[in-house]
Every structure is written in structure tokens, then in C-alpha cells.
Write a protein that holds these residues in place. Structure first.
Motif, PDB file in Angstrom:
ATOM      1  N   SER A  82       0.859  -1.184   0.000  1.00 30.34           N
ATOM      2  CA  SER A  82       0.000   0.000   0.000  1.00 30.34           C
ATOM      3  C   SER A  82       0.898   1.237   0.000  1.00 30.34           C
ATOM      4  CB  SER A  82      -0.856   0.025   1.266  1.00 30.34           C
ATOM      5  OG  SER A  82      -0.031   0.170   2.405  1.00 30.34           O
ATOM      6  N   ARG A  83       0.333   2.389  -0.412  1.00 33.67           N
ATOM      7  CA  ARG A  83       1.109   3.631  -0.372  1.00 33.67           C
ATOM      8  C   ARG A  83       1.525   3.928   1.062  1.00 33.67           C
ATOM      9  NH1 ARG A  83       2.467   7.817  -3.028  1.00 33.67           N
ATOM     10  NH2 ARG A  83       1.356   7.215  -4.897  1.00 33.67           N
ATOM     11  N   TYR A  84       0.611   3.673   1.962  1.00 35.07           N
ATOM     12  CA  TYR A  84       0.878   3.951   3.378  1.00 35.07           C
ATOM     13  C   TYR A  84       2.122   3.207   3.874  1.00 35.07           C
ATOM     14  CZ  TYR A  84      -0.011   4.552   8.354  1.00 35.07           C
ATOM     15  OH  TYR A  84       0.120   4.870   9.679  1.00 35.07           O
ATOM     16  N   ASP A  85       2.147   1.893   3.640  1.00 38.54           N
ATOM     17  CA  ASP A  85       3.295   1.104   4.092  1.00 38.54           C
ATOM     18  C   ASP A  85       4.574   1.506   3.358  1.00 38.54           C
ATOM     19  OD1 ASP A  85       1.868  -0.250   5.952  1.00 38.54           O
ATOM     20  OD2 ASP A  85       1.557  -2.059   4.743  1.00 38.54           O
ATOM     21  N   SER A  86       4.448   1.726   2.049  1.00 31.18           N
ATOM     22  CA  SER A  86       5.626   2.113   1.258  1.00 31.18           C
ATOM     23  C   SER A  86       6.237   3.396   1.802  1.00 31.18           C
ATOM     24  CB  SER A  86       5.255   2.340  -0.201  1.00 31.18           C
ATOM     25  OG  SER A  86       4.567   1.236  -0.716  1.00 31.18           O
ATOM     26  N   GLU A  87       5.377   4.363   2.122  1.00 25.44           N
ATOM     27  CA  GLU A  87       5.894   5.646   2.604  1.00 25.44           C
ATOM     28  C   GLU A  87       6.551   5.512   3.968  1.00 25.44           C
ATOM     29  OE1 GLU A  87       2.717   8.505   2.002  1.00 25.44           O
ATOM     30  OE2 GLU A  87       3.250   8.730  -0.126  1.00 25.44           O
ATOM     31  N   ILE A  88       6.033   4.595   4.783  1.00 25.79           N
ATOM     32  CA  ILE A  88       6.664   4.368   6.082  1.00 25.79           C
ATOM     33  C   ILE A  88       8.065   3.792   5.880  1.00 25.79           C
ATOM     34  CG2 ILE A  88       6.626   2.916   8.152  1.00 25.79           C
ATOM     35  CD1 ILE A  88       3.635   3.204   8.206  1.00 25.79           C
ATOM     36  N   ILE A  89       8.177   2.842   4.958  1.00 30.01           N
ATOM     37  CA  ILE A  89       9.473   2.180   4.754  1.00 30.01           C
ATOM     38  C   ILE A  89      10.521   3.122   4.166  1.00 30.01           C
ATOM     39  CG2 ILE A  89      10.651   0.323   3.467  1.00 30.01           C
ATOM     40  CD1 ILE A  89       8.085  -1.342   3.858  1.00 30.01           C
ATOM     41  N   VAL A  90      10.118   3.998   3.235  1.00 26.22           N
ATOM     42  CA  VAL A  90      11.127   4.857   2.597  1.00 26.22           C
ATOM     43  C   VAL A  90      11.503   6.083   3.428  1.00 26.22           C
ATOM     44  CG1 VAL A  90      10.402   4.164   0.279  1.00 26.22           C
ATOM     45  CG2 VAL A  90       9.523   6.302   1.256  1.00 26.22           C
ATOM     46  N   LYS A  91      10.809   6.293   4.526  1.00 27.81           N
ATOM     47  CA  LYS A  91      11.118   7.463   5.360  1.00 27.81           C
ATOM     48  C   LYS A  91      12.602   7.518   5.686  1.00 27.81           C
ATOM     49  CE  LYS A  91       7.725   9.851   7.870  1.00 27.81           C
ATOM     50  NZ  LYS A  91       6.394   9.488   8.162  1.00 27.81           N
ATOM     51  N   ASP A  92      13.144   6.375   6.094  1.00 25.15           N
ATOM     52  CA  ASP A  92      14.561   6.295   6.451  1.00 25.15           C
ATOM     53  C   ASP A  92      15.248   5.421   5.397  1.00 25.15           C
ATOM     54  OD1 ASP A  92      17.029   5.705   7.486  1.00 25.15           O
ATOM     55  OD2 ASP A  92      16.302   5.211   9.490  1.00 25.15           O
ATOM     56  N   LYS A  93      16.257   5.985   4.745  1.00 26.27           N
ATOM     57  CA  LYS A  93      16.919   5.259   3.662  1.00 26.27           C
ATOM     58  C   LYS A  93      17.481   3.929   4.144  1.00 26.27           C
ATOM     59  CE  LYS A  93      20.469   5.583   0.132  1.00 26.27           C
ATOM     60  NZ  LYS A  93      21.522   4.702   0.664  1.00 26.27           N
ATOM     61  N   LYS A  94      18.001   3.920   5.366  1.00 26.83           N
ATOM     62  CA  LYS A  94      18.597   2.679   5.882  1.00 26.83           C
ATOM     63  C   LYS A  94      17.543   1.581   6.017  1.00 26.83           C
ATOM     64  CE  LYS A  94      22.501   4.611   8.323  1.00 26.83           C
ATOM     65  NZ  LYS A  94      22.892   5.223   9.600  1.00 26.83           N
ATOM     66  N   VAL A  95      16.348   1.967   6.427  1.00 23.06           N
ATOM     67  CA  VAL A  95      15.261   0.988   6.557  1.00 23.06           C
ATOM     68  C   VAL A  95      14.861   0.486   5.169  1.00 23.06           C
ATOM     69  CG1 VAL A  95      12.848   0.694   7.234  1.00 23.06           C
ATOM     70  CG2 VAL A  95      14.408   1.965   8.726  1.00 23.06           C
ATOM     71  N   SER A  96      14.784   1.420   4.240  1.00 22.42           N
ATOM     72  CA  SER A  96      14.411   1.057   2.870  1.00 22.42           C
ATOM     73  C   SER A  96      15.466   0.143   2.250  1.00 22.42           C
ATOM     74  CB  SER A  96      14.259   2.353   2.063  1.00 22.42           C
ATOM     75  OG  SER A  96      13.925   2.086   0.746  1.00 22.42           O
ATOM     76  N   ASP A  97      16.738   0.447   2.484  1.00 25.21           N
ATOM     77  CA  ASP A  97      17.820  -0.415   1.972  1.00 25.21           C
ATOM     78  C   ASP A  97      17.749  -1.810   2.604  1.00 25.21           C
ATOM     79  OD1 ASP A  97      18.738   1.615   0.392  1.00 25.21           O
ATOM     80  OD2 ASP A  97      20.405   2.186   1.694  1.00 25.21           O
ATOM     81  N   TYR A  98      17.452  -1.848   3.889  1.00 25.98           N
ATOM     82  CA  TYR A  98      17.328  -3.109   4.626  1.00 25.98           C
ATOM     83  C   TYR A  98      16.207  -3.967   4.016  1.00 25.98           C
ATOM     84  CZ  TYR A  98      16.714  -5.989   8.932  1.00 25.98           C
ATOM     85  OH  TYR A  98      16.612  -7.006   9.849  1.00 25.98           O
ATOM     86  N   PHE A  99      15.097  -3.292   3.754  1.00 20.98           N
ATOM     87  CA  PHE A  99      13.939  -3.953   3.148  1.00 20.98           C
ATOM     88  C   PHE A  99      14.330  -4.555   1.794  1.00 20.98           C
ATOM     89  CE2 PHE A  99      10.180  -3.091   0.275  1.00 20.98           C
ATOM     90  CZ  PHE A  99       9.377  -4.121   0.746  1.00 20.98           C
ATOM     91  N   GLU A 100      15.003  -3.768   0.975  1.00 20.15           N
ATOM     92  CA  GLU A 100      15.374  -4.238  -0.364  1.00 20.15           C
ATOM     93  C   GLU A 100      16.380  -5.383  -0.307  1.00 20.15           C
ATOM     94  OE1 GLU A 100      16.188  -1.125  -3.144  1.00 20.15           O
ATOM     95  OE2 GLU A 100      14.327  -0.076  -2.661  1.00 20.15           O
ATOM     96  N   GLU A 101      17.265  -5.306   0.673  1.00 20.26           N
ATOM     97  CA  GLU A 101      18.267  -6.352   0.845  1.00 20.26           C
ATOM     98  C   GLU A 101      17.579  -7.686   1.195  1.00 20.26           C
ATOM     99  OE1 GLU A 101      21.556  -5.829   0.441  1.00 20.26           O
ATOM    100  OE2 GLU A 101      21.950  -7.951   0.863  1.00 20.26           O
TER     101      GLU A 101
END
Ligand code: ADP
Ligand code: MG
Length: 473
Positions: A309-328
Motif C-alpha cells: 500500500s502507499r501507506y506502508d511504502s511511505e513508512i518504509i522509505v522514510k529512512d533510507k537505511k530501513v528502505s535499503d534493509y527492506f530491499e536487501e
């Protein structure tokens, strides 16, 4: 009702080792005037030297904002007198800034909008003034810190759009590492230009500029106050004065500061002590490669490719490190939705609670992937996986080790569960009778099987088997 028109000028300090034109460190100083040199306080005969790192990062930001970069960049002098500007001029970029005609995509309450960037230029910060009763003190520590100014077109039409743009801009500064963009330390500050016009008017109304607002919330409050103030003036047939106003964060009102200063008053001319700097295509290509995928694009990807969802996506990308962790984690093979669930419903809550970053978390993307796999393959239940998670970060042990130590395995084997289920049902024929009469005793039987297996039976398999066995009788 009038249409609101807003344009922003955002100043943000660039993260570098030294100041823009001197050798002083670019750090947050504790004591006044402890981090200054002759260039910073403007002594006669000084020679500024352009900072390569500041210049490179400015180009990076320019490219991240989709700006056109010039072949040659030049610095200019903007002349004016103020006690926080000891040289009597500020070195800035007027004729050939690092970027022009860019844009930033934002999403405001579910709707996409393109925010147009007029230009982005590199300049130097001023000293800071502390006002006391009937005197003021000057602290030159901030003097000469590299400052990037991003100027938008007058293209925003609400406080929501302005704030969303500022959040997006801050995100780009953080993702690229160009600035830490901390508003609480005054690293990111904003001038808000705002005017009102009739809905069907073809020309903009007269604008008011509010200088140096240092929190996004105050930007919102200042805009809301000005909309109210200007609406009242126009409604009563009056004219809005073109002026600079100051927002008072105590009473949440704006007050006149000075009437407009024209560009011509600054008598801009090219800074003679810094030669023009040629920018090669190679340099531009090299910098482009260093720009990571930014928030807006990541959100698009998470929604489009991963079905979040947009909501969850926006929460994850807030912090680049979290977003990188997610992608990893996904790169290792984990299901995107399960990974996102873990992050948004458990991990981020844990980080917030203890005020730590994802770097401080013992659980690596690889361990999260293993944890998710153990649930997917039915080795442990999802309830057990949460126990494992907390034990894992408490004892700094890998999930597989915890699972072994706790003797946690899940029974999914049909025959084992069926044998137990049949025994439990045999023991209570009266409850099966009750069930037939409409009383729910089903959950009781599931509970008994769970009890006998010490919670290791797979709940879904158990329920299916009990249902089957009850129907047989
Ligand atoms: P000035 O010449 O007064 O400095 P600029 O045209 O350079 O004005 O614009 C400065 C800032 O004011 C920009 O961010 C721009 O988007 C904004 N701006 C310009 N005109 C208006 C207007 N009528 N209403 C709101 N903002 C405006
Ligand atoms: Mg201007």
C-alpha cells in the motif's frame, strides 16, 4: 474564495569537512566564535578558495532535482550590509548557478504533483546574531558554511503541498547525503512566498515573503495565518502590500519587517577571486551514478512491483537505511509483503521504542529472511517467529539457533496431528453432541490438541483435521 499561490526558497547547509571558502571546520560548535578564520570574519585581503566537496555535492543535488547543469559555473557577489555579514557581500551564484529548470515529483494526499524548481545555487551562510535586551552578540561560527538554496516556481497551492514538498526535499538531501537537513539545528530553513488571486484571474496577486522559518510546522502555521490575513484584506477591498514579514512562533501571527528589496539593489557582480569552474560531462555522469534511487521512485516501485500500500511504502522509505534493509531482504529471496509486514508492524516499533536505528539491530536482512522462510516452510508458526525475533535481538543469537535451543519445531505431519485429534474427540463424545446442537466446542478441541503438542501443532492443519473428524461422526 481565492486561489492560494506559494513559492519556496529553501536554504540547506551542505555536509562537508570544511567551510565553503576557508579551512575552518564545518561542524556544529558548542562555543561562540571558536571555529572561525580570517576569511569567515571578512578581514581585508582575504582570498576565498572554492570547496570541491561542497561544489560536487551541489551538483549532485542539482541532478537529483532534475535540473539542467551549466557548462561553466560562476560565483557572484551579492552586496548588502548587515552585522551578520562582515565582508559586506555574500558569495553566491546568480548568473550561472549549479542548476536551473528542474522538478520534484511529490504525492499529496494520494495525488501526484510536479513541483517546478527555478534554480538551485551554492552560497555561504551568514554569522548568527543573538539578541539580548538592548544589545546583540555576533557568533561567526556559522559564517561561511556552504549553503544550498533551492528556489521553486510559484506552483504550490496549499499548505499541504508546501509541507509535502519540504518533506520530499529533505528526503532527497538525506538520501543523497548532501545534507543532514536538521531543522532543529537550523541546517534547513525556509522562506515562504505567498499570494492570493481570484479563481479566474490570469495574473498572480501581490506576494508577501516570510523569511527564515525553521520548522515545517511553523511553515504550515505561517501559511495558514497569511491566507486568513490576505483574504480579509482582499475581501474588504484593500490591497496586499508587497513586503517581507516575520512569523512569530509564540503568537502564531506575522508582522511586517521591511518593504521589498529589488535584485538591482544588491548590485550583483562576478566574484573576481574565484575563477569560473568548468564542468565536464564525465563529472556529471560520475555524480549521476552516485545518486541512489530516491523516495518517490521507491514508493512507486514498492506499490507497483511488490503490491504494497502507499501507506506502508511511505513508512518504509522514510529512512533510507530501513528502505535499503527492506530491499536487501527481498534480494535474498524473502516475500516483499512478509518483509514489509515485519518492518512496519514489529521492527520499526521496536526501533522507536528504544530510540535506536536499524544499524543497531542485531537482526540482519539475512536473519530476517531466514525467519520468514522458517514460517513459510512451516518449520515454526508465525506466532513462534515473533518469540524468536525478540529472543534473537535480546540474546544476540541467530534465529536458527534460538529455534533449536527452544526446541521449537512445528508439527505439520497429518498422521501425528490426526492421531491426537481422534483421541481428544473420543474422550468427549458429549461435546461433539453439544456441537451438533449448536454450541461451539470446536475451539475447545483445537485448544486440546495444541496443549498436547505444547503449541507445536500447525494451527491451520489442526483446524482442518478436527473439522474433518467431527464431520465423520
Ligand atoms: P523576487 O524578484 O521578489 O525575488 P522571484 O520571482 O525571484 O521574486 O521569486 C522569489 C520567490 O517567490 C520564488 O520562490 C517564487 O516562486 C516566489 N513567487 C514569485 N511570485 C510569487 C507570487 N505571486 N506568489 C507567491 N510566490 C511567488
Ligand atoms: Mg529573486
Amino acid at each position: 474564495m481565492y486561489k492560494v499561490v506559494i513559492g519556496l526558497e529553501v536554504h540547506c547547509e551542505v555536509k562537508t569537512n570544511s567551510k565553503n571558502f576557508s579551512n575552518s571546520r564545518n561542524t556544529y560548535s558548542e562555543y561562540p566564535n571558536e571555529n572561525i578564520d580570517t576569511v569567515d570574519i571578512g578581514l581585508p585581503g582575504i582570498l576565498p578558495v572554492a570547496n570541491k566537496e561542497a561544489f560536487r555535492k551541489s551538483l549532485m543535488m542539482s541532478l537529483a532535482l532534475n535540473c539542467k547543469t551549466p557548462d561553466i559555473v560562476m560565483f557572484d557577489r551579492k552586496n548588502y550590509y548587515y552585522p551578520d555579514l562582515p565582508k559586506g557581500y555574500q558569495i553566491t551564484q546568480e548568473t550561472k548557478p549549479v542548476g536551473r529548470d528542474g522538478y520534484v515529483m511529490i504525492n499529496v494526499n494520494g495525488e501526484d504533483k510536479k513541483i517546478l524548481i527555478n534554480n538551485i545555487h551554492l552560497e555561504e551562510d551568514t554569522a548568527s546574531l543573538d539578541h539580548f535586551g538592548n544589545y546583540s552578540l555576533i557568533d561567526y561560527n556559522r559564517s561561511g558554511i556552504p549553503l544550498l538554496e533551492t528556489v521553486t516556481e510559484p506552483c504550490m497551492n496549499s499548505a499541504d503541498e508546501a509541507i509535502t514538498f519540504l518533506e520530499a526535499l529533505k528526503g532527497i538531501f538525506l538520501y543523497t547525503g548532501v545534507s543532514e537537513a536538521r531543522t532543529d539545528r537550523g541546517q534547513m530553513r525556509c522562506d515562504v512566498n505567498i499570494s492570493l488571486m481570484e479563481e479566474d484571474a490570469t495574473e498572480f496577486g501581490t506576494k508577501v515573503e516570510m523569511k527564515n522559518i525553521n520548522s515545517f510546522n511553523n511553515v504550515r502555521l505561517a501559511i495558514e495565518y497569511e491566507i486568513k490575513r490576505q483574504t480579509e484584506i482582499l475581501k474588504s477591498g484593500g490591497k496586499v502590500l508587497q513586503e517581507t514579514r516575520r512569523f512569530d512562533s509564540e503568537d502564531l501571527k506575522t508582522y511586517p519587517m521591511r518593504s521589498k528589496v529589488d535584485a538591482i539593489d544588491y548590485k550583483y557582480y562576478i566574484e573576481p577571486n574565484i575563477p569560473p569552474i568548468k564542468i565536464s560531462d564525465d563529472l556529471i555522469e560520475e555524480i549521476k551514478k552516485e545518486i541512489p534511487m530516491l523516495q518517490y521512485e521507491r514508493v512507486e516501485k514498492y506499490m507497483g512491483e511488490y503490491g504494497l500500500s502507499r501507506y506502508d511504502s511511505e513508512i518504509i522509505v522514510k529512512d533510507k537505511k530501513v528502505s535499503d534493509y527492506f530491499e536487501e531482504t527481498i534480494k535474498l529471496g524473502a516475500d516483499p509483503k512478509s518483509s514489509a509486514n515485519w518492518l512496519t508492524s514489529i521492527i520499526l516499533g521496536h526501533l522507536n521504542k528504544y530510540e535506536i536505528t536499524i544499524d543497531d539491530l542485531y537482526l540482519t536482512p539475512k536473519m530476517l529472511y531466514e525467519l520468514i522462510s522458517m514460517v513459510d516452510t512451516g518449520k515454526i508458526s508465525s506466532k513462534q517467529s515473533k518469540q524468536v525475533f525478540f529472543k534473537c535481538i535480546e540474546e544476540n543469537k541467530e534465529p536458527s539457533v534460538i529455534v533449536k535451543e527452544m526446541g521449537m519445531t512445528q508439527i505439520t505431519d497429518d498422521k501425528t496431528i490426526r492421531d491426537i485429534a481422534i483421541r481428544v474427540l473420543d474422550e468427549h463424545p458429549e461435546l461433539i453432541e453439544d456441537h451438533r446442537k449448536g454450541k461451539n466446542t470446536f475451539d475447545y478441541f483445537v485448544g486440546q490438541v495444541m496443549k498436547e503438542t505444547r503449541g507445536q501443532a500447525n494451527p491451520k492443519v489442526t483446524r482442518d483435521i478436527i473439522l474433518e473428524e467431527m464431520e465423520k461422526r
